[in-house]
Write an enzyme that holds these catalytic residues in place. Structure first.
Site, mmCIF file in Angstrom:
data_model
loop_
_atom_site.group_PDB
_atom_site.id
_atom_site.type_symbol
_atom_site.label_atom_id
_atom_site.label_comp_id
_atom_site.label_asym_id
_atom_site.label_seq_id
_atom_site.Cartn_x
_atom_site.Cartn_y
_atom_site.Cartn_z
ATOM 1 N N LYS A 55 17.306 -6.197 -3.713
ATOM 2 C CA LYS A 55 17.069 -4.877 -4.013
ATOM 3 C C LYS A 55 17.090 -4.075 -2.913
ATOM 4 O O LYS A 55 17.161 -2.752 -2.996
ATOM 5 C CB LYS A 55 15.948 -4.888 -4.765
ATOM 6 C CG LYS A 55 15.903 -5.683 -6.211
ATOM 7 C CD LYS A 55 15.547 -4.397 -7.377
ATOM 8 C CE LYS A 55 15.964 -5.040 -8.593
ATOM 9 N NZ LYS A 55 15.328 -6.425 -9.104
ATOM 10 N N SER A 80 6.586 -3.400 -10.454
ATOM 11 C CA SER A 80 5.596 -4.240 -9.910
ATOM 12 C C SER A 80 6.224 -5.214 -8.815
ATOM 13 O O SER A 80 5.518 -6.182 -8.496
ATOM 14 C CB SER A 80 5.045 -4.939 -11.097
ATOM 15 O OG SER A 80 5.628 -5.415 -11.908
ATOM 16 N N GLU A 206 21.340 -14.425 -18.213
ATOM 17 C CA GLU A 206 19.837 -13.982 -18.713
ATOM 18 C C GLU A 206 18.980 -15.018 -18.908
ATOM 19 O O GLU A 206 19.478 -16.136 -19.566
ATOM 20 C CB GLU A 206 19.820 -13.002 -19.926
ATOM 21 C CG GLU A 206 20.620 -11.658 -19.442
ATOM 22 C CD GLU A 206 20.469 -10.544 -20.812
ATOM 23 O OE1 GLU A 206 19.927 -9.927 -20.543
ATOM 24 O OE2 GLU A 206 21.066 -11.022 -21.827
ATOM 25 N N GLY A 210 14.761 -13.233 -22.910
ATOM 26 C CA GLY A 210 15.259 -11.928 -22.864
ATOM 27 C C GLY A 210 16.569 -11.587 -22.903
ATOM 28 O O GLY A 210 17.083 -10.955 -21.833
ATOM 29 N N ASP A 212 18.549 -9.402 -24.058
ATOM 30 C CA ASP A 212 19.256 -8.373 -24.543
ATOM 31 C C ASP A 212 20.427 -7.975 -24.291
ATOM 32 O O ASP A 212 21.133 -7.228 -25.217
ATOM 33 C CB ASP A 212 18.095 -7.173 -24.220
ATOM 34 C CG ASP A 212 17.882 -7.142 -22.737
ATOM 35 O OD1 ASP A 212 17.537 -8.054 -22.039
ATOM 36 O OD2 ASP A 212 18.510 -6.014 -22.133
ATOM 37 N N SER A 306 19.322 -14.414 -6.340
ATOM 38 C CA SER A 306 19.129 -12.945 -6.065
ATOM 39 C C SER A 306 17.886 -12.788 -5.286
ATOM 40 O O SER A 306 17.485 -11.720 -4.871
ATOM 41 C CB SER A 306 18.930 -12.431 -7.295
ATOM 42 O OG SER A 306 18.133 -13.083 -8.271
HETATM 43 C C1 PLP Z 1 15.799 -7.316 -9.891
HETATM 44 C C2 PLP Z 1 15.933 -8.493 -10.014
HETATM 45 C C3 PLP Z 1 17.204 -9.039 -10.732
HETATM 46 C C4 PLP Z 1 17.777 -8.386 -11.643
HETATM 47 O O1 PLP Z 1 18.646 -7.459 -11.342
HETATM 48 P P1 PLP Z 1 19.074 -6.265 -12.210
HETATM 49 O O2 PLP Z 1 20.018 -5.173 -11.209
HETATM 50 O O3 PLP Z 1 18.100 -5.374 -13.061
HETATM 51 O O4 PLP Z 1 19.955 -6.835 -13.229
HETATM 52 C C5 PLP Z 1 17.540 -10.572 -10.398
HETATM 53 N N1 PLP Z 1 16.659 -11.217 -9.595
HETATM 54 C C6 PLP Z 1 15.784 -10.612 -8.830
HETATM 55 C C7 PLP Z 1 15.263 -11.596 -7.942
HETATM 56 C C8 PLP Z 1 15.468 -9.187 -8.850
HETATM 57 O O5 PLP Z 1 14.491 -8.807 -8.147
#
Ligand code: PLP
Length: 321
Positions: A55, A80, A206, A210, A212, A306
């Site tokens: 992010k 959060s 996903e 959830g 969606d 991620s």
């Molecule tokens: C925000 C987040 C996601 C999901 O990302 P999106 O861009 O909302 O699809 C996945 N893994 C982590 C660790 C995140 O912080």
């Protein structure tokens, strides 16, 4: 008419903006997983990114594009989780005042970390107040610019730089597995894939509770669900975005859904075999690859990890189950 969708050029420009500010994260391999799947798996380790998740890329890119006036007035975000930290840190690095709207029952450590980055934290009651409304009111009253966690073209372009690095460092892949919440990461990744590895199938994963975006993908319209109960707190979104969904529809091949139990198994694998801490949401990509199993034989596979933000007592509890 809405704005045109972001393109790969936006991702490439984001890569230039974040260079030297975001980490160019490593790509990790595991012979255990390669043997199990009969494939070559390349893990893009965004758990080792600044603030412990991808992010930072989107947040830094978005704030870098602020005008002088926007910089003076400041940014507001509601979250959060990892987006809050990403905005707070990017704002500090770029000397922009930041206000983060967080639920008052968010983990104290997260609130403290966000304040630690110099952001002003505004708490709200998640059962009686609407965070989006609070964010919008603050934006209006104080002239702040609201940066949402996924449905924003600069955020999407920034998130796409992780996959861009993966393709540039390791060439084309047959398939790329991406953790999926609101779709910022996967839509940016898909833009990078279509430009740099056009034959690569981009697959979103996903949490089953959830799913969606999976429902939306197969129904051809955005489906909204109540906030799902899942360990994957980074993917507890209720609906895909107005910008992310059309990109997903156009450039993503399929969307899988996995159980929390599968996520915990992957978390254990990452800790035990690869010596890395991955949060449950960060395990979605690998869980999707394992679910596909046989079909991956002989292929080159990319998996985006991620993020790695999880309280250690929670981590220990999940691993001891
Ligand atoms: C925000 C987040 C996601 C999901 O990302 P999106 O861009 O909302 O699809 C996945 N893994 C982590 C660790 C995140 O912080």
């Amino acid at each position: 008419m809405s704005n045109p969708l972001p393109t790969f050029d936006d991702v490439a420009r984001a890569a230039t903006r974040i260079k030297g500010h975001a980490h160019h994260t490593p790509v990790l391999r595991s012979s255990t997983i390669d043997q199990r799947l009969g494939a070559q798996i390349f893990f893009k380790a965004e758990n080792l990114q600044r603030i412990g998740a991808f992010k930072f890329r989107g947040a830094f890119n978005a704030l870098s594009r602020f005008s002088a006036e926007q910089r003076r007035s400041g940014v507001v975000a509601f979250s959060s989780g990892n987006h809050a930290q990403a905005i707070a840190l990017s704002a500090r690095m770029l000397n922009i005042p930041a206000t983060i709207v967080m639920p008052e029952d968010a983990p104290a450590a997260k609130i403290a970390a966000t304040r630690g980055y110099g952001a002003q934290v505004v708490l709200f009651d998640r059962y009686t107040q609407d965070r989006e409304a609070i964010g919008k009111r603050l934006a209006q009253e104080q002239g702040l610019t609201l940066i949402p966690p996924f449905d924003h073209e600069d955020v999407i372009a920034g998130q796409g730089t992780a996959a861009m690095e993966l393709f540039e460092d390791h060439g084309a892949f047959d398939r790329l597995f991406v953790c999926l919440g609101g779709g910022g990461l996967i839509s940016g990744s898909a833009l990078a894939a279509k430009a740099l590895a056009p034959d690569c199938e981009v697959i979103g994963v996903e949490p089953l509770a959830g799913n969606d975006v999976q429902q939306s993908f197969y129904q051809g319209k955005i489906v909204s669900i109540p906030t799902p109960k899942t360990l994957a707190d980074g993917a507890q979104t209720q609906a895909a975005g107005q910008i992310t969904f059309p990109i997903i529809q156009r450039d993503v091949s399929q969307i899988l859904a996995v159980t929390d139990q599968e996520l915990v198994r992957c978390m254990r694998f990452f800790a035990e075999r690869m010596k890395i801490v991955v949060e449950p949401t960060g395990c979605l990509g690998l869980a999707g690859a394992l679910q596909m199993g046989e079909a991956l034989k002989g292929q080159r596979i990319g998996v985006i990890i991620s993020g790695g933000n999880i309280d250690l007592p929670k981590f220990a509890e999940l691993l001891s189950r």
